[in-house]
Design a protein around this motif. Structure first.
Motif, PDB file in Angstrom:
ATOM      1  N   SER A  28       0.829  -1.207   0.000  1.00  0.00           N
ATOM      2  CA  SER A  28       0.000   0.000   0.000  1.00  0.00           C
ATOM      3  C   SER A  28       0.862   1.255   0.000  1.00  0.00           C
ATOM      4  CB  SER A  28      -0.936   0.018   1.210  1.00  0.00           C
ATOM      5  OG  SER A  28      -1.949  -0.936   1.073  1.00  0.00           O
ATOM      6  N   LYS A  29       1.931   1.241   0.795  1.00  0.00           N
ATOM      7  CA  LYS A  29       2.836   2.390   0.839  1.00  0.00           C
ATOM      8  C   LYS A  29       3.518   2.594  -0.508  1.00  0.00           C
ATOM      9  CE  LYS A  29       4.082   4.721   3.884  1.00  0.00           C
ATOM     10  NZ  LYS A  29       3.641   6.089   4.213  1.00  0.00           N
ATOM     11  N   LEU A  30       3.927   1.515  -1.146  1.00  0.00           N
ATOM     12  CA  LEU A  30       4.592   1.594  -2.437  1.00  0.00           C
ATOM     13  C   LEU A  30       3.654   2.120  -3.513  1.00  0.00           C
ATOM     14  CD1 LEU A  30       7.168   0.916  -4.094  1.00  0.00           C
ATOM     15  CD2 LEU A  30       6.138  -1.319  -4.514  1.00  0.00           C
ATOM     16  N   ILE A  31       2.435   1.607  -3.537  1.00  0.00           N
ATOM     17  CA  ILE A  31       1.466   2.015  -4.549  1.00  0.00           C
ATOM     18  C   ILE A  31       1.080   3.486  -4.381  1.00  0.00           C
ATOM     19  CG2 ILE A  31      -0.901   1.646  -5.373  1.00  0.00           C
ATOM     20  CD1 ILE A  31      -0.479  -1.341  -4.844  1.00  0.00           C
ATOM     21  N   GLN A  32       1.075   3.987  -3.148  1.00  0.00           N
ATOM     22  CA  GLN A  32       0.749   5.396  -2.916  1.00  0.00           C
ATOM     23  C   GLN A  32       1.667   6.325  -3.722  1.00  0.00           C
ATOM     24  OE1 GLN A  32       0.963   5.792   1.387  1.00  0.00           O
ATOM     25  NE2 GLN A  32      -1.165   6.430   1.403  1.00  0.00           N
ATOM     26  N   ASP A  37      -4.586   9.506  -8.536  1.00  0.00           N
ATOM     27  CA  ASP A  37      -5.936   9.819  -8.066  1.00  0.00           C
ATOM     28  C   ASP A  37      -5.901  10.064  -6.553  1.00  0.00           C
ATOM     29  OD1 ASP A  37      -8.852   9.986  -8.437  1.00  0.00           O
ATOM     30  OD2 ASP A  37      -8.862   8.163  -7.203  1.00  0.00           O
ATOM     31  N   GLU A  38      -6.303  11.262  -6.148  1.00  0.00           N
ATOM     32  CA  GLU A  38      -6.241  11.638  -4.727  1.00  0.00           C
ATOM     33  C   GLU A  38      -7.170  10.789  -3.857  1.00  0.00           C
ATOM     34  OE1 GLU A  38      -4.070  13.636  -3.234  1.00  0.00           O
ATOM     35  OE2 GLU A  38      -3.128  13.836  -5.197  1.00  0.00           O
ATOM     36  N   GLU A  39      -8.316  10.426  -4.397  1.00  0.00           N
ATOM     37  CA  GLU A  39      -9.267   9.609  -3.640  1.00  0.00           C
ATOM     38  C   GLU A  39      -8.679   8.225  -3.356  1.00  0.00           C
ATOM     39  OE1 GLU A  39     -13.945   8.476  -4.079  1.00  0.00           O
ATOM     40  OE2 GLU A  39     -13.186  10.156  -5.269  1.00  0.00           O
ATOM     41  N   LEU A  43      -7.551   6.465   0.224  1.00  0.00           N
ATOM     42  CA  LEU A  43      -7.962   5.117   0.644  1.00  0.00           C
ATOM     43  C   LEU A  43      -6.742   4.263   1.011  1.00  0.00           C
ATOM     44  CD1 LEU A  43     -10.794   4.251  -1.896  1.00  0.00           C
ATOM     45  CD2 LEU A  43     -11.026   4.532   0.571  1.00  0.00           C
ATOM     46  N   LEU A  44      -5.685   4.382   0.227  1.00  0.00           N
ATOM     47  CA  LEU A  44      -4.460   3.644   0.523  1.00  0.00           C
ATOM     48  C   LEU A  44      -3.864   4.105   1.852  1.00  0.00           C
ATOM     49  CD1 LEU A  44      -2.893   3.554  -3.038  1.00  0.00           C
ATOM     50  CD2 LEU A  44      -3.623   1.566  -1.711  1.00  0.00           C
TER      51      LEU A  44
END
Length: 69
Positions: A28-32, A37-39, A43-44
């Motif tokens: 999740s941290k990597l994908i952020q 997309d801010e939304e 969520l991440l």
């Protein structure tokens, strides 16, 4: 007073859950970093925050501490 301990299979299950949660948190941290997309980024971030709480609880169970309030 005797300290209670988890059974071997409970220890292994808790350890496995902690590993899975750690990998999910890192993902999740990597994908952020690559999401525009801010939304979705929000969520991440929420997922990261909740994962940290979950991991602290799993660590508490793993070491079999009494909950602090």
């Amino acid at each position: 007073m005797k300290k209670e301990q988890l059974a071997f299979h409970e220890t292994m299950d808790t350890h496995e859950l902690l590993n899975v949660k750690t990998i999910a948190l890192l993902k999740s941290k990597l994908i952020q970093g690559v999401v525009f997309d801010e939304e979705l980024r929000a969520l991440l971030q929420k997922n990261v925050e909740m994962s940290i709480v979950d991991m602290k609880e799993l660590q508490r169970i793993y070491t079999y501490e009494k909950p602090s309030k």
